[in-house]
Motif scaffolding. Structure first.
Motif, PDB file in Angstrom:
ATOM      1  N   LYS A   1       0.822  -1.212   0.000  1.00 26.24           N
ATOM      2  CA  LYS A   1       0.000   0.000   0.000  1.00 26.24           C
ATOM      3  C   LYS A   1       0.854   1.260   0.000  1.00 26.24           C
ATOM      4  O   LYS A   1       1.908   1.285   0.634  1.00 26.24           O
ATOM      5  CB  LYS A   1      -0.926  -0.025   1.217  1.00 26.24           C
ATOM      6  N   ILE A  12      -8.850   0.606   0.439  1.00 25.91           N
ATOM      7  CA  ILE A  12      -9.429   1.470  -0.591  1.00 25.91           C
ATOM      8  C   ILE A  12     -10.929   1.222  -0.562  1.00 25.91           C
ATOM      9  O   ILE A  12     -11.364   0.186  -0.031  1.00 25.91           O
ATOM     10  CB  ILE A  12      -8.839   1.167  -2.002  1.00 25.91           C
ATOM     11  N   GLU A  61     -14.528   4.774   3.457  1.00 26.66           N
ATOM     12  CA  GLU A  61     -15.727   3.926   3.466  1.00 26.66           C
ATOM     13  C   GLU A  61     -16.659   4.342   2.322  1.00 26.66           C
ATOM     14  O   GLU A  61     -17.199   5.470   2.305  1.00 26.66           O
ATOM     15  CB  GLU A  61     -16.479   3.983   4.812  1.00 26.66           C
ATOM     16  N   SER A  62     -16.873   3.379   1.408  1.00 30.77           N
ATOM     17  CA  SER A  62     -17.564   3.708   0.157  1.00 30.77           C
ATOM     18  C   SER A  62     -18.969   4.296   0.335  1.00 30.77           C
ATOM     19  O   SER A  62     -19.349   5.215  -0.388  1.00 30.77           O
ATOM     20  CB  SER A  62     -17.607   2.477  -0.748  1.00 30.77           C
ATOM     21  N   GLU A 106     -17.030 -10.676  -0.542  1.00 29.46           N
ATOM     22  CA  GLU A 106     -15.778 -10.638   0.214  1.00 29.46           C
ATOM     23  C   GLU A 106     -15.316 -12.022   0.666  1.00 29.46           C
ATOM     24  O   GLU A 106     -14.141 -12.326   0.640  1.00 29.46           O
ATOM     25  CB  GLU A 106     -15.950  -9.756   1.464  1.00 29.46           C
TER      26      GLU A 106
HETATM   27  C1  GS8 Z   1     -14.740  -2.015   2.287  1.00 31.49           C
HETATM   28  C2  GS8 Z   1     -13.535  -1.686   1.443  1.00 31.49           C
HETATM   29  C3  GS8 Z   1     -12.708  -2.920   1.145  1.00 31.49           C
HETATM   30  O1  GS8 Z   1     -13.064  -4.066   1.470  1.00 31.49           O
HETATM   31  C4  GS8 Z   1     -15.946   0.186   2.020  1.00 31.49           C
HETATM   32  O2  GS8 Z   1     -15.227   1.069   1.512  1.00 31.49           O
HETATM   33  O3  GS8 Z   1     -17.151   0.108   1.803  1.00 31.49           O
HETATM   34  N1  GS8 Z   1     -16.318  -1.228   3.935  1.00 31.49           N
HETATM   35  C5  GS8 Z   1     -15.305  -0.801   2.992  1.00 31.49           C
HETATM   36  N2  GS8 Z   1     -11.543  -2.688   0.499  1.00 31.49           N
HETATM   37  C6  GS8 Z   1     -10.634  -3.762   0.191  1.00 31.49           C
HETATM   38  C7  GS8 Z   1     -10.538  -3.969  -1.317  1.00 31.49           C
HETATM   39  S1  GS8 Z   1     -12.047  -4.498  -2.013  1.00 31.49           S
HETATM   40  O4  GS8 Z   1     -12.241  -5.954  -1.420  1.00 31.49           O
HETATM   41  C8  GS8 Z   1      -9.212  -3.397   0.660  1.00 31.49           C
HETATM   42  O5  GS8 Z   1      -8.786  -2.273   0.580  1.00 31.49           O
HETATM   43  N3  GS8 Z   1      -8.509  -4.393   1.161  1.00 31.49           N
HETATM   44  C9  GS8 Z   1      -7.165  -4.252   1.582  1.00 31.49           C
HETATM   45  C10 GS8 Z   1      -6.966  -4.719   2.987  1.00 31.49           C
HETATM   46  O6  GS8 Z   1      -7.946  -4.962   3.703  1.00 31.49           O
HETATM   47  O7  GS8 Z   1      -5.798  -4.847   3.386  1.00 31.49           O
END
Ligand code: GS8
Length: 222
Positions: free
Chosen positions: A40, A54, A66-67, A112
């Motif tokens: 990252k 992200i 948070e989306s 997920e």
């Molecule tokens: C989920 C984001 C997420 O899962 C939202 O923004 O709504 N609740 C959050 N991001 C994942 C990529 S998508 O599967 C992510 O960034 N994963 C990297 C990690 O957790 O290390």
């Protein structure tokens, strides 16, 4: 000068797609930065120190994480720009938040956990059944409306439609047809895909399938 807008994202992420669709709907120019989640960037770690995930929307000096919150922020920060994504009336707003939360808790979870493509046999059948049950509930909420937002593409549409590019992967692994189970929902997906904000954002479902193939190798799933 207007504050700079940057989106930290990862292409197959339905959560990131939510932000991309909302920005496209509002016609906001921004810089897209693809993150390598295995390594990252310092900017991601600094702007989302809590979850380190992200998507992150950076607006000038501010970062929004948070989306679901990002989509609402975009709607509110660029209030003057049409279209307005959230309904105006308090009960309708509550209802939109309820269904967005449902998508997050149920549909996102299936995505997920990878429960449809990681499992086989009974466990896979159970995951499929559960997924179809959630989709049917969403189809019921859609009813005869054009969009979850009614006549117009709105908040719940933005939140839910990104998952459609993952449907093909679930269908191939689970050997089922979502269109047969939920024809009205697929008609809604096709309607959303007529919008440039959606069609230009959602990656090709075959590419998503290829990405899951890589994940399967990584997790040692055959
Ligand atoms: C989920 C984001 C997420 O899962 C939202 O923004 O709504 N609740 C959050 N991001 C994942 C990529 S998508 O599967 C992510 O960034 N994963 C990297 C990690 O957790 O290390």
């Amino acid at each position: 000068m207007a504050d700079e807008v940057i989106l930290l994202d990862f292409w197959p992420s339905p959560f990131g797609m939510r932000a991309r669709i909302a920005l496209a709907e509002k016609g906001i120019e921004y810089e897209y930065r693809e993150e390598n989640l295995a390594e990252k960037s310092a900017l991601l770690l600094k702007s989302n120190p809590i979850h380190k995930q992200i998507p992150v929307l950076i607006h000038g000096e501010k970062s929004i994480c948070e989306s679901l919150i990002i989509v609402q922020y975009i709607d509110e920060a660029w209030k003057g720009k049409s279209p307005v994504l959230m309904p105006a009336e308090p009960y309708e707003r509550a209802n939109a938040r309820f269904w967005a939360d449902f998508v997050d808790k149920k549909v996102s979870y299936i995505c997920e956990s990878g429960s449809i493509w990681k499992n086989k046999g009974e466990a896979q059948e159970a995951a499929k059944k559960e997924f179809i049950e959630y989709l049917k509930l969403l189809e019921g909420e859609l009813g005869e409306k054009l969009y979850f937002g009614g006549e117009h593409f709105g908040y719940v549409d933005v939140v839910f439609v990104p998952f459609a590019c993952w449907f093909h992967t679930y269908e191939v692994h689970g050997n089922f047809s979502i269109e047969e189970e939920c024809p009205k929902l697929i008609a809604w997906v096709k309607r959303c895909m007529e919008k440039e904000s959606v069609s230009k954002t959602l990656p090709d479902p075959v590419k998503v399938h290829g990405f899951v193939g890589m994940l399967k190798k990584k997790y040692g799933v055959d």
